[in-house]
Design a protein around this motif. Structure first.
Motif, PDB file in Angstrom:
ATOM      1  N   ALA A  41       0.845  -1.189   0.000  1.00  0.00           N
ATOM      2  CA  ALA A  41       0.000   0.000   0.000  1.00  0.00           C
ATOM      3  C   ALA A  41       0.886   1.246   0.000  1.00  0.00           C
ATOM      4  CB  ALA A  41      -0.910   0.006   1.220  1.00  0.00           C
ATOM      5  N   HIS A  42       0.446   2.271  -0.727  1.00  0.00           N
ATOM      6  CA  HIS A  42       1.224   3.497  -0.887  1.00  0.00           C
ATOM      7  C   HIS A  42       0.441   4.675  -0.303  1.00  0.00           C
ATOM      8  CE1 HIS A  42       2.504   6.885  -3.845  1.00  0.00           C
ATOM      9  NE2 HIS A  42       3.193   6.971  -2.718  1.00  0.00           N
ATOM     10  N   ILE A  43       1.050   5.361   0.647  1.00  0.00           N
ATOM     11  CA  ILE A  43       0.443   6.547   1.279  1.00  0.00           C
ATOM     12  C   ILE A  43       1.140   7.784   0.734  1.00  0.00           C
ATOM     13  CG2 ILE A  43      -0.017   7.736   3.453  1.00  0.00           C
ATOM     14  CD1 ILE A  43       0.397   5.002   4.853  1.00  0.00           C
ATOM     15  N   SER A  44       0.362   8.797   0.401  1.00  0.00           N
ATOM     16  CA  SER A  44       0.943  10.073  -0.030  1.00  0.00           C
ATOM     17  C   SER A  44       0.251  11.214   0.714  1.00  0.00           C
ATOM     18  CB  SER A  44       0.807  10.260  -1.549  1.00  0.00           C
ATOM     19  OG  SER A  44      -0.546  10.234  -1.937  1.00  0.00           O
ATOM     20  N   LEU A  45       1.016  12.215   1.081  1.00  0.00           N
ATOM     21  CA  LEU A  45       0.459  13.378   1.778  1.00  0.00           C
ATOM     22  C   LEU A  45       1.444  14.533   1.689  1.00  0.00           C
ATOM     23  CD1 LEU A  45       1.055  13.182   5.577  1.00  0.00           C
ATOM     24  CD2 LEU A  45       1.627  11.242   4.150  1.00  0.00           C
ATOM     25  N   GLN A  46       0.943  15.705   1.997  1.00  0.00           N
ATOM     26  CA  GLN A  46       1.786  16.895   2.028  1.00  0.00           C
ATOM     27  C   GLN A  46       1.672  17.521   3.406  1.00  0.00           C
ATOM     28  OE1 GLN A  46       1.235  20.849  -0.353  1.00  0.00           O
ATOM     29  NE2 GLN A  46       2.335  19.431  -1.693  1.00  0.00           N
ATOM     30  N   LEU A  47       2.815  17.922   3.960  1.00  0.00           N
ATOM     31  CA  LEU A  47       2.855  18.531   5.290  1.00  0.00           C
ATOM     32  C   LEU A  47       3.372  19.958   5.195  1.00  0.00           C
ATOM     33  CD1 LEU A  47       4.528  15.614   7.305  1.00  0.00           C
ATOM     34  CD2 LEU A  47       2.080  16.149   7.194  1.00  0.00           C
ATOM     35  N   ALA A  48       2.733  20.862   5.913  1.00  0.00           N
ATOM     36  CA  ALA A  48       3.286  22.205   6.052  1.00  0.00           C
ATOM     37  C   ALA A  48       4.524  22.104   6.948  1.00  0.00           C
ATOM     38  CB  ALA A  48       2.255  23.139   6.665  1.00  0.00           C
ATOM     39  N   ASN A  49       5.657  22.575   6.462  1.00  0.00           N
ATOM     40  CA  ASN A  49       6.921  22.418   7.204  1.00  0.00           C
ATOM     41  C   ASN A  49       7.079  23.566   8.207  1.00  0.00           C
ATOM     42  OD1 ASN A  49       9.270  21.182   7.966  1.00  0.00           O
ATOM     43  ND2 ASN A  49      10.476  21.964   6.259  1.00  0.00           N
ATOM     44  N   VAL A  50       6.208  23.561   9.182  1.00  0.00           N
ATOM     45  CA  VAL A  50       6.147  24.650  10.166  1.00  0.00           C
ATOM     46  C   VAL A  50       7.083  24.355  11.337  1.00  0.00           C
ATOM     47  CG1 VAL A  50       3.776  25.235   9.554  1.00  0.00           C
ATOM     48  CG2 VAL A  50       4.201  23.527  11.341  1.00  0.00           C
ATOM     49  N   ASN A  51       7.226  25.347  12.188  1.00  0.00           N
ATOM     50  CA  ASN A  51       8.018  25.170  13.399  1.00  0.00           C
ATOM     51  C   ASN A  51       7.183  24.476  14.475  1.00  0.00           C
ATOM     52  OD1 ASN A  51      10.645  26.451  12.906  1.00  0.00           O
ATOM     53  ND2 ASN A  51       9.432  28.321  12.614  1.00  0.00           N
ATOM     54  N   TYR A  52       7.821  23.533  15.161  1.00  0.00           N
ATOM     55  CA  TYR A  52       7.147  22.841  16.256  1.00  0.00           C
ATOM     56  C   TYR A  52       8.168  22.563  17.350  1.00  0.00           C
ATOM     57  CZ  TYR A  52       4.668  19.239  18.891  1.00  0.00           C
ATOM     58  OH  TYR A  52       4.077  18.519  19.896  1.00  0.00           O
ATOM     59  N   GLN A  53       7.959  23.186  18.509  1.00  0.00           N
ATOM     60  CA  GLN A  53       8.863  23.049  19.656  1.00  0.00           C
ATOM     61  C   GLN A  53      10.309  23.327  19.263  1.00  0.00           C
ATOM     62  OE1 GLN A  53       8.162  19.237  21.535  1.00  0.00           O
ATOM     63  NE2 GLN A  53       6.154  19.865  22.315  1.00  0.00           N
ATOM     64  N   TRP A  90      11.320  18.487  -0.306  1.00  0.00           N
ATOM     65  CA  TRP A  90      10.932  19.846   0.063  1.00  0.00           C
ATOM     66  C   TRP A  90      10.216  20.519  -1.097  1.00  0.00           C
ATOM     67  CZ3 TRP A  90      12.622  23.220   4.231  1.00  0.00           C
ATOM     68  CH2 TRP A  90      13.358  22.573   5.223  1.00  0.00           C
ATOM     69  N   ILE A  91       9.226  21.337  -0.764  1.00  0.00           N
ATOM     70  CA  ILE A  91       8.588  22.201  -1.752  1.00  0.00           C
ATOM     71  C   ILE A  91       8.486  23.597  -1.140  1.00  0.00           C
ATOM     72  CG2 ILE A  91       6.480  22.719  -3.049  1.00  0.00           C
ATOM     73  CD1 ILE A  91       5.854  19.775  -3.053  1.00  0.00           C
ATOM     74  N   GLU A  92       8.910  24.618  -1.902  1.00  0.00           N
ATOM     75  CA  GLU A  92       8.752  25.998  -1.459  1.00  0.00           C
ATOM     76  C   GLU A  92       7.836  26.704  -2.445  1.00  0.00           C
ATOM     77  OE1 GLU A  92      11.341  29.862   0.044  1.00  0.00           O
ATOM     78  OE2 GLU A  92      12.358  28.102  -0.785  1.00  0.00           O
ATOM     79  N   SER A  93       6.711  27.212  -1.952  1.00  0.00           N
ATOM     80  CA  SER A  93       5.722  27.857  -2.814  1.00  0.00           C
ATOM     81  C   SER A  93       5.114  29.036  -2.086  1.00  0.00           C
ATOM     82  CB  SER A  93       4.633  26.851  -3.203  1.00  0.00           C
ATOM     83  OG  SER A  93       3.634  27.474  -3.982  1.00  0.00           O
ATOM     84  N   ASN A  94       5.111  30.204  -2.749  1.00  0.00           N
ATOM     85  CA  ASN A  94       4.549  31.421  -2.157  1.00  0.00           C
ATOM     86  C   ASN A  94       5.123  31.695  -0.764  1.00  0.00           C
ATOM     87  OD1 ASN A  94       2.849  31.899  -4.404  1.00  0.00           O
ATOM     88  ND2 ASN A  94       1.357  30.437  -3.576  1.00  0.00           N
ATOM     89  N   LYS A  95       6.427  31.503  -0.650  1.00  0.00           N
ATOM     90  CA  LYS A  95       7.190  31.770   0.580  1.00  0.00           C
ATOM     91  C   LYS A  95       6.810  30.829   1.735  1.00  0.00           C
ATOM     92  CE  LYS A  95       7.989  36.635  -0.537  1.00  0.00           C
ATOM     93  NZ  LYS A  95       7.867  38.043  -0.084  1.00  0.00           N
ATOM     94  N   GLU A  96       6.186  29.713   1.399  1.00  0.00           N
ATOM     95  CA  GLU A  96       5.857  28.726   2.411  1.00  0.00           C
ATOM     96  C   GLU A  96       6.539  27.400   2.070  1.00  0.00           C
ATOM     97  OE1 GLU A  96       1.632  28.474   2.677  1.00  0.00           O
ATOM     98  OE2 GLU A  96       1.464  30.254   3.945  1.00  0.00           O
TER      99      GLU A  96
END
Length: 373
Positions: A41-53, A90-96
């Motif tokens: 099984a193949h899982i795909s998702l996108q995560l916002a690479n935000v700051n956490y702790q 990594w993906i950088e789009s619209n400064k995010e």
């Protein structure tokens, strides 16, 4: 049954120090699939690479990080799929910043490890499969057949291919159809259609779209059985002229003609009888070719609201304008972001027959006509 409009998902990663990190709020484009020809099984998702702790999410979610997908159904949390991260970008789009994640379940490890095994005549299907999995300490649930096999020598083969070859051999020996998938960290080797709940899909209320297609592009309707080639001018093979049926002049004698659906035209292949194979065995092999390749290839696809727990290999019931009957799920793509799924189906002919159901689209099976021989 449950209300599909109230289903919600949770995405959880387990960090390298064993902590569970809930990623649901920063997850987008979530989906997973079990392909017809894919074992894992193949899982795909996108995560916002935000700051956490004090760190970026990319510091926590790394290659080989376990990912778990849960669905809330009727107030309960149910694990629907899990995997480990194998691709991370990594993906950088619209400064995010975002992370694109691909993860695969436990079957993927069987695809990536090679080994060698030798089994003498008389080993059962379960003995072969269990020895392979036991050596690699893989948890399993074995519910397959137990027929006897001839000698098997696996050299530099992937574990997954060894198991699939053994199950295929067992099917040819009359043991039935079984397949492999992972569930909650355990490798299941089970027959199709073992699900207790059979979901019903109807174009009138819970199907978005159905597609029926018919293909005769690769059909085989006739098999010629020939003896081994007898080279012109003699040689070793020419000495076997009488036993192999050769003419002694570089020709191969036609020993039998096995016809299938020649009403659709002649699509002929040649089967060369091996040296130690009898004509009766060759005819069985020819009939098997017709069984596997001699029918109109029908493809049934259904798009519906997402049912998180539906898996490849499950039995369902579907009704559309082309008919109604039971099917096996050959492949399924869950689009959790859009709350819909797409299934490719294979008619469960034996179960339909048992239930007295004729799912017959034969008016579309006679495509073509007859070609001249």
């Amino acid at each position: 049954m449950f209300d599909l409009t109230k289903v919600k998902y949770d995405v959880v990663a387990v960090t390298s120090d064993g902590k569970q990190l809930n990623l649901t709020e920063i997850t987008s484009h979530l989906g997973w699939e079990e392909g017809e020809k894919e074992l894992s099984a193949h899982i795909s998702l996108q995560l916002a690479n935000v700051n956490y702790q004090g760190k970026r999410i990319s510091d926590y979610v790394q290659p080989f990080t376990p990912i778990f997908i849960y669905a809330f159904i009727n107030g309960e949390s149910v694990e629907v799929i899990r995997g480990t991260v194998t691709k991370w970008s990594w993906i950088e789009s619209n400064k995010e910043l975002y992370l694109d994640i691909d993860a695969y379940d436990e079957v993927q490890a069987l695809r990536k490890n090679q080994d060698e095994f030798f089994f003498t005549d008389g080993h059962s299907t379960s003995a072969i499969v269990k020895k392979i999995l036991d050596k690699w300490q893989v948890p399993y649930d074995y519910q397959a057949c137990d027929v006897k096999h001839s000698k098997k020598a696996f050299k530099k083969k992937y574990l997954c291919d060894m198991i699939i070859e053994t199950l295929k051999d067992a099917k040819e020996l009359g043991g039935g159809t079984f397949f492999m998938r992972a569930k909650e960290g355990v490798i299941q080797i089970i027959p199709r259609g073992t699900n207790e709940t059979i979901f019903h899909f109807d174009l009138a209320d819970n199907i978005f779209k159905t597609t029926e297609s018919f293909d005769v592009g690769n059909i085989v309707t006739r098999v010629l059985i020939v003896g081994q080639d007898t080279p012109k001018g003699g040689g070793k093979k020419s000495k076997k002229k009488s036993s192999q049926g050769g003419s002694g002049e570089g020709h191969q004698k036609i020993e039998a003609t096995i016809d299938g659906r020649t009403d659709l035209g002649i699509r002929q292949v040649i089967y060369e009888r091996p040296d130690k194979t009898t004509l009766e065995e060759a005819e069985k092999a020819a009939k098997k070719i017709l069984e596997e390749q001699g029918q109109v290839k029908r493809k049934t696809s259904v798009e519906s609201p997402d049912i998180p727990t539906l898996r490849k290999g499950d039995r369902i019931r579907a009704k559309s304008s082309t008919g109604e009957g039971y099917f096996f799920v050959k492949s399924v793509r869950h689009n959790a972001a859009a709350m819909k799924m797409t299934m490719e189906l294979d008619e469960d002919k034996d179960y339909n027959k048992e239930k007295g159901i004729e799912y017959d689209t034969s008016q579309n099976d006679g495509i073509g006509g007859s070609d001249p021989p």
